[in-house]
Design a protein around this motif. Structure first.
Motif, PDB file in Angstrom:
ATOM      1  N   ALA A 191       0.843  -1.198   0.000  1.00 42.37           N
ATOM      2  CA  ALA A 191       0.000   0.000   0.000  1.00 42.37           C
ATOM      3  C   ALA A 191       0.874   1.241   0.000  1.00 42.37           C
ATOM      4  O   ALA A 191       2.033   1.205   0.444  1.00 42.37           O
ATOM      5  CB  ALA A 191      -0.921   0.009   1.227  1.00 42.37           C
ATOM      6  N   LEU A 192       0.320   2.342  -0.502  1.00 41.67           N
ATOM      7  CA  LEU A 192       1.028   3.618  -0.549  1.00 41.67           C
ATOM      8  C   LEU A 192       0.095   4.746  -0.151  1.00 41.67           C
ATOM      9  O   LEU A 192      -1.127   4.667  -0.365  1.00 41.67           O
ATOM     10  CB  LEU A 192       1.550   3.896  -1.967  1.00 41.67           C
ATOM     11  N   GLN A 193       0.672   5.801   0.399  1.00 38.90           N
ATOM     12  CA  GLN A 193      -0.001   7.092   0.491  1.00 38.90           C
ATOM     13  C   GLN A 193       0.754   8.045  -0.420  1.00 38.90           C
ATOM     14  O   GLN A 193       1.979   8.185  -0.302  1.00 38.90           O
ATOM     15  CB  GLN A 193      -0.018   7.626   1.918  1.00 38.90           C
ATOM     16  N   VAL A 194       0.023   8.677  -1.327  1.00 41.74           N
ATOM     17  CA  VAL A 194       0.631   9.480  -2.380  1.00 41.74           C
ATOM     18  C   VAL A 194      -0.060  10.833  -2.443  1.00 41.74           C
ATOM     19  O   VAL A 194      -1.294  10.909  -2.488  1.00 41.74           O
ATOM     20  CB  VAL A 194       0.493   8.784  -3.750  1.00 41.74           C
ATOM     21  N   VAL A 195       0.730  11.907  -2.453  1.00 42.24           N
ATOM     22  CA  VAL A 195       0.179  13.239  -2.643  1.00 42.24           C
ATOM     23  C   VAL A 195       0.143  13.519  -4.144  1.00 42.24           C
ATOM     24  O   VAL A 195       1.181  13.534  -4.812  1.00 42.24           O
ATOM     25  CB  VAL A 195       1.014  14.304  -1.910  1.00 42.24           C
ATOM     26  N   LEU A 196      -1.075  13.723  -4.662  1.00 40.68           N
ATOM     27  CA  LEU A 196      -1.254  13.973  -6.081  1.00 40.68           C
ATOM     28  C   LEU A 196      -0.930  15.417  -6.420  1.00 40.68           C
ATOM     29  O   LEU A 196      -0.718  16.260  -5.538  1.00 40.68           O
ATOM     30  CB  LEU A 196      -2.688  13.634  -6.487  1.00 40.68           C
ATOM     31  N   ALA A 197      -0.926  15.732  -7.698  1.00 41.01           N
ATOM     32  CA  ALA A 197      -0.477  17.049  -8.168  1.00 41.01           C
ATOM     33  C   ALA A 197      -1.381  18.186  -7.716  1.00 41.01           C
ATOM     34  O   ALA A 197      -0.955  19.348  -7.742  1.00 41.01           O
ATOM     35  CB  ALA A 197      -0.366  17.050  -9.692  1.00 41.01           C
ATOM     36  N   ASP A 198      -2.605  17.885  -7.293  1.00 41.85           N
ATOM     37  CA  ASP A 198      -3.497  18.943  -6.791  1.00 41.85           C
ATOM     38  C   ASP A 198      -3.529  18.998  -5.272  1.00 41.85           C
ATOM     39  O   ASP A 198      -4.308  19.756  -4.679  1.00 41.85           O
ATOM     40  CB  ASP A 198      -4.915  18.755  -7.340  1.00 41.85           C
ATOM     41  N   SER A 228       1.868   3.109 -26.916  1.00 38.64           N
ATOM     42  CA  SER A 228       2.175   3.026 -25.491  1.00 38.64           C
ATOM     43  C   SER A 228       2.513   4.399 -24.917  1.00 38.64           C
ATOM     44  O   SER A 228       2.031   4.768 -23.835  1.00 38.64           O
ATOM     45  CB  SER A 228       3.346   2.066 -25.249  1.00 38.64           C
ATOM     46  N   LEU A 229       3.328   5.168 -25.633  1.00 41.94           N
ATOM     47  CA  LEU A 229       3.669   6.505 -25.145  1.00 41.94           C
ATOM     48  C   LEU A 229       2.429   7.388 -25.047  1.00 41.94           C
ATOM     49  O   LEU A 229       2.282   8.173 -24.107  1.00 41.94           O
ATOM     50  CB  LEU A 229       4.703   7.151 -26.064  1.00 41.94           C
ATOM     51  N   ASP A 230       1.523   7.266 -26.003  1.00 45.04           N
ATOM     52  CA  ASP A 230       0.300   8.065 -25.978  1.00 45.04           C
ATOM     53  C   ASP A 230      -0.556   7.713 -24.763  1.00 45.04           C
ATOM     54  O   ASP A 230      -1.104   8.603 -24.101  1.00 45.04           O
ATOM     55  CB  ASP A 230      -0.485   7.844 -27.268  1.00 45.04           C
ATOM     56  N   VAL A 231      -0.675   6.424 -24.459  1.00 40.93           N
ATOM     57  CA  VAL A 231      -1.436   6.004 -23.282  1.00 40.93           C
ATOM     58  C   VAL A 231      -0.800   6.558 -22.017  1.00 40.93           C
ATOM     59  O   VAL A 231      -1.490   7.068 -21.117  1.00 40.93           O
ATOM     60  CB  VAL A 231      -1.523   4.462 -23.219  1.00 40.93           C
ATOM     61  N   GLN A 232       0.534   6.499 -21.920  1.00 40.67           N
ATOM     62  CA  GLN A 232       1.213   7.001 -20.735  1.00 40.67           C
ATOM     63  C   GLN A 232       1.064   8.513 -20.595  1.00 40.67           C
ATOM     64  O   GLN A 232       0.886   9.032 -19.485  1.00 40.67           O
ATOM     65  CB  GLN A 232       2.692   6.599 -20.781  1.00 40.67           C
ATOM     66  N   ARG A 233       1.106   9.223 -21.716  1.00 35.33           N
ATOM     67  CA  ARG A 233       0.894  10.679 -21.656  1.00 35.33           C
ATOM     68  C   ARG A 233      -0.532  10.995 -21.204  1.00 35.33           C
ATOM     69  O   ARG A 233      -0.765  11.973 -20.479  1.00 35.33           O
ATOM     70  CB  ARG A 233       1.158  11.294 -23.030  1.00 35.33           C
ATOM     71  N   THR A 234      -1.493  10.187 -21.613  1.00 38.51           N
ATOM     72  CA  THR A 234      -2.880  10.390 -21.206  1.00 38.51           C
ATOM     73  C   THR A 234      -3.024  10.232 -19.697  1.00 38.51           C
ATOM     74  O   THR A 234      -3.720  11.014 -19.031  1.00 38.51           O
ATOM     75  CB  THR A 234      -3.803   9.394 -21.932  1.00 38.51           C
ATOM     76  N   ILE A 235      -2.378   9.212 -19.143  1.00 32.89           N
ATOM     77  CA  ILE A 235      -2.403   9.015 -17.695  1.00 32.89           C
ATOM     78  C   ILE A 235      -1.748  10.196 -16.985  1.00 32.89           C
ATOM     79  O   ILE A 235      -2.283  10.728 -15.996  1.00 32.89           O
ATOM     80  CB  ILE A 235      -1.697   7.700 -17.326  1.00 32.89           C
ATOM     81  N   LYS A 236      -0.602  10.619 -17.473  1.00 27.92           N
ATOM     82  CA  LYS A 236       0.097  11.758 -16.884  1.00 27.92           C
ATOM     83  C   LYS A 236      -0.787  13.013 -16.913  1.00 27.92           C
ATOM     84  O   LYS A 236      -0.916  13.718 -15.900  1.00 27.92           O
ATOM     85  CB  LYS A 236       1.404  12.013 -17.647  1.00 27.92           C
ATOM     86  N   ASN A 237      -1.417  13.280 -18.029  1.00 31.70           N
ATOM     87  CA  ASN A 237      -2.251  14.472 -18.159  1.00 31.70           C
ATOM     88  C   ASN A 237      -3.472  14.408 -17.258  1.00 31.70           C
ATOM     89  O   ASN A 237      -3.957  15.438 -16.762  1.00 31.70           O
ATOM     90  CB  ASN A 237      -2.689  14.659 -19.613  1.00 31.70           C
ATOM     91  N   ALA A 238      -3.989  13.200 -17.024  1.00 33.51           N
ATOM     92  CA  ALA A 238      -5.158  13.059 -16.155  1.00 33.51           C
ATOM     93  C   ALA A 238      -4.812  13.351 -14.700  1.00 33.51           C
ATOM     94  O   ALA A 238      -5.598  13.983 -13.978  1.00 33.51           O
ATOM     95  CB  ALA A 238      -5.727  11.648 -16.285  1.00 33.51           C
ATOM     96  N   LEU A 239      -3.643  12.914 -14.256  1.00 34.28           N
ATOM     97  CA  LEU A 239      -3.260  13.090 -12.859  1.00 34.28           C
ATOM     98  C   LEU A 239      -2.488  14.376 -12.603  1.00 34.28           C
ATOM     99  O   LEU A 239      -2.456  14.865 -11.468  1.00 34.28           O
ATOM    100  CB  LEU A 239      -2.410  11.893 -12.408  1.00 34.28           C
ATOM    101  N   ASP A 240      -1.874  14.922 -13.634  1.00 30.59           N
ATOM    102  CA  ASP A 240      -1.037  16.115 -13.476  1.00 30.59           C
ATOM    103  C   ASP A 240      -1.217  17.002 -14.705  1.00 30.59           C
ATOM    104  O   ASP A 240      -0.293  17.165 -15.510  1.00 30.59           O
ATOM    105  CB  ASP A 240       0.424  15.692 -13.307  1.00 30.59           C
ATOM    106  N   PRO A 241      -2.401  17.584 -14.880  1.00 28.13           N
ATOM    107  CA  PRO A 241      -2.699  18.308 -16.131  1.00 28.13           C
ATOM    108  C   PRO A 241      -1.782  19.495 -16.406  1.00 28.13           C
ATOM    109  O   PRO A 241      -1.551  19.841 -17.569  1.00 28.13           O
ATOM    110  CB  PRO A 241      -4.153  18.757 -15.936  1.00 28.13           C
ATOM    111  N   ASP A 242      -1.234  20.088 -15.358  1.00 31.06           N
ATOM    112  CA  ASP A 242      -0.325  21.228 -15.565  1.00 31.06           C
ATOM    113  C   ASP A 242       1.137  20.809 -15.661  1.00 31.06           C
ATOM    114  O   ASP A 242       2.017  21.653 -15.855  1.00 31.06           O
ATOM    115  CB  ASP A 242      -0.496  22.245 -14.420  1.00 31.06           C
TER     116      ASP A 242
END
Length: 456
Positions: free
Chosen positions: A168-175, A433-447
């Motif tokens: 398990a993890l506790q993670v501070v997201l970009a917001d 694969s890179l496009d999928v990873q960028r989509t995940i990145k943009n969803a969690l860290d849009p800025d």
């Protein structure tokens, strides 16, 4: 144009965050890691977090002002994943170094990200347990960085890399929100596997502030063998023979001849006089000595000589020689550590290919290998003024990747992509694969504020 820190978005973070520093010493230390990478400039400052609340506050400030944050632990990374430059603030979690709980019955530990790998193992040992992932830098690397890079180490072939140890993890997201992933049970398949997503994401998706980790019982027995071979290619062939024999060693390490020379110079040993390559093998558990016999028979046709460790002290001496490989090379010059992986049957082919790359580029290449899982660390030893990111060193790193790819392998087995390996992502992963990873990145860290320019 005014480029002073006071006019940048980072100024608000440094003015508002607890534990902020703008001293040149702290900024210089946070600009690089152990990869040999030299940042073109210093970060604007460092925030030394001492609690999860400190991390949340710093991330919220960064989000409000769209200020880039570079998460950092012990700074022992080997791909420049925690290196920072002008216009960025480093979020240092190394002071969050408490072991919060060890549960001997459930065989787990709950720790903050700044806990050193070796300190966790020392605490676990008091309960007859150990933490399996063990990078060569175990004495100085932190759990947060291990999670960020999905670190492995010498025992990972039998016990798995960091991902297999994270419950398990506790993670501070970009917001600034706090995400809890996983659970304290061994099994659990509710929802997507966010543990696996965060582990290995190199701080680009969130900042780990707590980790619940699986511990394992200390083996009842351990058997250690040291063997020497005429050359590295022969040692690699012997390692492949061990795998073919269906033995499951807990350790199967190779060191080439010139690395042995560096170890001898640093430690006063005489390993190089015994052969052109070295194998360190361990088997453990109730069948440790039975497996050792099978392993010895597998390597016997290849080895010039071999010896069984006579006791725990002798075994530790051999393991220390392996762990001291990188520090020994650092006495010879600037070290840039490769991290390719290939199918285990191709280890001898890689040995030949690395010799050819060294000859073609004029770059000295020294190698240590996690042979039981096909993960090689070809290390470039450069003059202090030589660049890691251009010229012959960059050419050699590129040729290493292309060699691994031709043999069905990978760019990085455990060190991550960071800054140093971004150029070769597309050939390995492909555009989808890179496009999928960028989509995940943009969803969690849009800025794009978390560790920009790293990983993907």
């Amino acid at each position: 144009m005014d480029t002073s820190v006071s006019t940048r978005p980072t100024a608000a973070v440094l003015e508002g965050a607890r534990g902020a520093s703008v001293t040149e010493q702290d900024r210089l230390a946070a600009s690089t890691d152990r990869s040999g990478y030299v940042s073109p400039s210093l970060p604007d400052g460092v925030v030394f977090a001492e609690s999860a609340d400190d991390v949340v506050a710093a991330v919220k400030l960064a989000a409000a002002h769209r200020a880039p944050l570079v998460p950092r632990g012990a700074g022992t990374g080997l791909a420049a994943g925690a290196a920072a430059k002008s216009g960025e603030v480093v979020l240092d979690v190394s002071r969050m170094d408490r072991i919060l709980r060890i549960d001997p019955l459930e065989q787990l530990a709950v720790v903050q990200p700044g806990v050193l790998n070796a300190d966790l193992n020392a605490a676990a040992a008091e309960h007859g347990l150990f933490y399996a992932p063990d990078p060569a830098s175990t004495a100085i690397c932190s759990i947060g960085g291990n999670v960020a890079t999905n670190a492995g180490g010498m025992r990972c072939a039998k016990y798995g890399v960091t991902r297999e140890a994270v419950l398990a993890l506790q993670v501070v997201l970009a917001d600034g929100r706090v995400l809890r992933t996983g659970r304290e049970t061994i099994k659990g398949v509710t929802g997507y596997d966010l543990n696996a997503l965060i582990t290995g994401s190199e701080g680009t998706l969130g900042v780990v502030v707590e980790a619940t980790l699986r511990l394992r019982p200390m083996p009842v027995a351990t058997a250690t063998v040291a063997a020497f071979f005429p050359d590295f290619a022969t040692a690699a062939a012997a390692a492949s023979a061990v795998i073919a024999a269906r033995v499951q060693p807990s350790l199967l390490e190779l060191i080439d001849g010139q690395t042995l020379e560096a170890i001898d110079m640093a430690m006063g040993t005489d390993y190089r006089s015994k052969g052109g390559a070295f194998m360190l093998a361990q088997t453990d558990g109730y069948g440790a000595y039975l497996e050792q016999d099978v392993l010895i028979e597998a390597i016997r046709p290849y080895a010039s000589s071999f010896e069984k460790a006579t006791d725990a002290e002798h075994a530790n001496e051999l393991i220390t020689a392996r762990r001291e490989a990188i520090p020994s090379l650092e006495k010879l010059g600037r070290v840039s550590i490769g991290d390719i992986g290939v199918p285990r049957s191709k280890l001898a082919d890689v040995a030949v290919g690395l010799d050819e790359i060294s000859a073609a580029t004029g770059v000295r290449i020294f190698s240590v290998v996690h042979a039981s899982d096909g993960n090689l660390h070809p290390m470039l030893v450069l003059d202090p003024e030589d660049s890691v990111t251009e010229g012959p060193a960059k050419q050699a790193l590129g040729e290493m990747f292309h060699l691994a790819k031709r043999l069905g392998g990978t760019l990085t087995g455990e060190h991550g992509v960071g800054i140093l390996k971004r150029d070769w992502l597309l050939p390995e992963l492909g555009e989808v694969s890179l496009d999928v990873q960028r989509t995940i990145k943009n969803a969690l860290d849009p800025d794009g504020i978390l560790n920009p320019g790293k990983g993907i």
